[in-house]
Design an enzyme around this catalytic site. Structure first.
Site, PDB file in Angstrom:
ATOM      1  N   HIS A 198       0.876  -1.179   0.000  1.00  8.22           N
ATOM      2  CA  HIS A 198       0.000   0.000   0.000  1.00  8.22           C
ATOM      3  C   HIS A 198       0.906   1.220   0.000  1.00  8.22           C
ATOM      4  O   HIS A 198       1.602   1.502   0.979  1.00  8.22           O
ATOM      5  CB  HIS A 198      -0.926  -0.006   1.221  1.00  8.22           C
ATOM      6  CG  HIS A 198      -1.971  -1.067   1.147  1.00  8.22           C
ATOM      7  ND1 HIS A 198      -2.460  -1.724   2.243  1.00  8.22           N
ATOM      8  CD2 HIS A 198      -2.633  -1.594   0.079  1.00  8.22           C
ATOM      9  CE1 HIS A 198      -3.377  -2.606   1.857  1.00  8.22           C
ATOM     10  NE2 HIS A 198      -3.497  -2.540   0.554  1.00  8.22           N
ATOM     11  N   GLU A 240       2.188   3.953   2.708  1.00  3.62           N
ATOM     12  CA  GLU A 240       2.785   3.519   3.985  1.00  3.62           C
ATOM     13  C   GLU A 240       4.301   3.697   3.911  1.00  3.62           C
ATOM     14  O   GLU A 240       5.055   2.731   3.923  1.00  3.62           O
ATOM     15  CB  GLU A 240       2.384   2.070   4.251  1.00  3.62           C
ATOM     16  CG  GLU A 240       0.870   1.891   4.328  1.00  3.62           C
ATOM     17  CD  GLU A 240       0.408   0.428   4.287  1.00  3.62           C
ATOM     18  OE1 GLU A 240       1.256  -0.462   4.101  1.00  3.62           O
ATOM     19  OE2 GLU A 240      -0.801   0.202   4.438  1.00  3.62           O
ATOM     20  N   ARG A 271      -3.181   4.623  -2.062  1.00  5.31           N
ATOM     21  CA  ARG A 271      -2.777   3.325  -1.492  1.00  5.31           C
ATOM     22  C   ARG A 271      -2.859   2.180  -2.500  1.00  5.31           C
ATOM     23  O   ARG A 271      -2.317   1.104  -2.261  1.00  5.31           O
ATOM     24  CB  ARG A 271      -3.641   2.991  -0.264  1.00  5.31           C
ATOM     25  CG  ARG A 271      -5.011   2.462  -0.570  1.00  5.31           C
ATOM     26  CD  ARG A 271      -5.912   2.440   0.641  1.00  5.31           C
ATOM     27  NE  ARG A 271      -5.659   1.343   1.559  1.00  5.31           N
ATOM     28  CZ  ARG A 271      -6.095   0.101   1.407  1.00  5.31           C
ATOM     29  NH1 ARG A 271      -6.769  -0.238   0.332  1.00  5.31           N
ATOM     30  NH2 ARG A 271      -5.860  -0.808   2.332  1.00  5.31           N
ATOM     31  N   HIS A 297       3.204  -3.980   6.259  1.00  9.25           N
ATOM     32  CA  HIS A 297       2.355  -2.805   6.075  1.00  9.25           C
ATOM     33  C   HIS A 297       2.565  -1.869   7.271  1.00  9.25           C
ATOM     34  O   HIS A 297       3.319  -2.153   8.180  1.00  9.25           O
ATOM     35  CB  HIS A 297       0.872  -3.207   6.062  1.00  9.25           C
ATOM     36  CG  HIS A 297       0.476  -4.133   4.951  1.00  9.25           C
ATOM     37  ND1 HIS A 297      -0.549  -3.857   4.095  1.00  9.25           N
ATOM     38  CD2 HIS A 297       0.945  -5.351   4.558  1.00  9.25           C
ATOM     39  CE1 HIS A 297      -0.695  -4.835   3.217  1.00  9.25           C
ATOM     40  NE2 HIS A 297       0.195  -5.755   3.484  1.00  9.25           N
ATOM     41  N   GLU A 327       1.758  -4.974  10.656  1.00  9.06           N
ATOM     42  CA  GLU A 327       1.327  -3.576  10.632  1.00  9.06           C
ATOM     43  C   GLU A 327       2.263  -2.842  11.572  1.00  9.06           C
ATOM     44  O   GLU A 327       2.228  -3.070  12.784  1.00  9.06           O
ATOM     45  CB  GLU A 327      -0.124  -3.440  11.131  1.00  9.06           C
ATOM     46  CG  GLU A 327      -1.164  -4.024  10.198  1.00  9.06           C
ATOM     47  CD  GLU A 327      -1.520  -3.101   9.045  1.00  9.06           C
ATOM     48  OE1 GLU A 327      -1.062  -1.939   9.055  1.00  9.06           O
ATOM     49  OE2 GLU A 327      -2.239  -3.550   8.144  1.00  9.06           O
TER      50      GLU A 327
END
Lengths: 312, 93
Positions: A72, A75, A130, A199, A273
């Site tokens: 994405h 990020e 994204r 991510h 994440e």
């Protein structure tokens, strides 16, 4: 503008454009010809090369660990962390016994900019982009969520069928060249043993599945390893992560990367994440790049070390 | 170049599953053009959503009328983006 002449002069504590990251990758290859090579696994929709750095100390088709960062595009801390990881691998080989042992038997494959079109677009046109940049016929909305485009529960609940949604799954599984190129590479390689897709930002370490509540058959091992990884991560700055399966920890999500890799037989499939300060979101200040990378590296080492010590 | 003047990022906190469901309903209100940075998961996890300037009033009224707690995580996104760009240019120099 000061252009670094080698990877020691690269500014790891700041965000960089795609061309600067590409130059970094070429410099790293040039400086470490016996260890690092660049594989172009395909092209993005807009024709940019999909570069993968291969860290190898020899052998042919060794078991491998895959890491990708920033599918994405907005990020930015993930691509920046990926750059830091690349330098860390060449720096620590021969110094860190655990990493050295891993690299003496296994290869590491690192795709730093997984969605180069999107990343370039965040620098030129829309910082909050994204998705990919492929047009959708019949719609004015552009792009597909590349983390809903994999052939694992594709089209089931947990992704959008609307091209204007941020989680648009695309017209068919693997419709995005950024995804299809990885699929083809993973299949042709055939010996990838761990796959970590990185991510940001929610501070989570997740394992399959996202599209079904059926537990992964290795759930107990994946769960324990995730716990070890986030404990190691927290040992550096105290950053607290949650962990678990995608569907139990966040929400149902279909067509995700690690669900596909797990179904391909890659047992150690995880998605990260990275850190969230709760104040900046995707605009994480550059001074947090190195701390983020440093703590994440400890978790990556836990996963890589476990993969190395538990061959299958 | 798309800019984000006046866009705010709200951090929304649900007290219970009913409020969580009401927040989830926002995802379907496409006229607001919301961008969920952190999606709706459970009551223990905040939801972060970027709200365009033209939707701010409506979204805040919706949240307040449902008695849903929120705070402003980013007051003006474009200000932060300008700072980020300046920082990058400064570092490059």
């Amino acid at each position: 503008f000061a252009v670094p002449r080698n990877t020691d002069g690269y500014d790891y504590a700041n965000y960089h454009t795609l061309s600067e990251i590409n130059s970094f990758q070429d410099m790293l290859v040039a400086e470490n010809p016996n260890m690092v090579s660049k594989i172009v696994i395909g092209k993005s929709y807009e024709g940019r090369p999909l570069n993968v750095l291969k860290f190898s100390t020899g052998g042919t088709n060794r078991p491998a660990i895959w890491i990708d960062t920033g599918i994405h595009s907005r990020e930015w801390v993930t691509q920046a962390s990926g750059t830091w990881f690349a330098k860390k691998i060449v720096t620590d080989y021969g110094r860190d016994p655990a990493l050295t042992a891993i690299l003496n038997k296994m290869d590491i494959l690192l795709e730093i900019v997984t969605n180069p079109d999107g990343y370039a677009y965040t620098h030129s046109s829309n910082r909050m982009w994204r998705k990919t940049r492929k047009p959708n016929p019949g719609s004015s909305c552009v792009g597909v969520d590349p983390n809903r485009n994999w052939d694992a529960g594709f089209g089931e609940p947990g992704a959008s069928s609307s091209p204007c949604s941020e989680t648009y799954r695309g017209p068919s599984a693997n419709s995005e060249s950024e995804v299809k190129s990885i699929v083809d590479f993973v299949k042709s390689h055939g010996n990838i043993k761990a796959f970590v897709s990185i991510h940001s930002y929610s501070q989570m370490l997740l394992y399959p599945y996202g599209y079904t509540r059926t537990p992964a058959k290795d759930q107990a091992e994946l769960h324990n390893l995730a716990q070890k990884a986030i404990t190691d991560l927290a040992s550096m700055f105290g950053t607290r992560y949650t962990f678990g399966s995608i569907i139990d920890t966040i929400y149902q999500a279909s067509g995700t990367t690690v669900d596909w890799t797990y179904n391909q037989g890659i047992k150690y499939s995880y998605t990260f994440e990275l850190r969230d300060t709760g104040r900046y979101g995707f605009i994480l200040p550059a001074n947090q790049i190195i701390p983020t990378a440093q703590e994440t590296w400890l978790a990556l080492m836990a996963i890589m070390d476990h993969t190395f010590k538990n061959p299958y | 170049k798309e800019t984000f003047e006046g866009h705010q990022v709200l951090r929304i906190l649900a007290k219970d599953d009913v409020q969580l469901s009401l927040i989830k309903d926002l995802e379907d209100m496409i006229q607001f053009e919301l961008d969920f940075w952190r999606g709706v998961t459970d009551v223990d996890s905040p939801v972060d959503v970027r709200v365009p300037f033209h939707s701010l009033q409506s979204v805040k009224i919706y949240l307040e009328s449902q008695n849903i707690d929120y705070s402003i995580m980013i007051h003006d996104l474009q200000v932060m983006l300008d700072e980020e760009r300046e920082e990058m240019q400064s570092a490059a120099r």
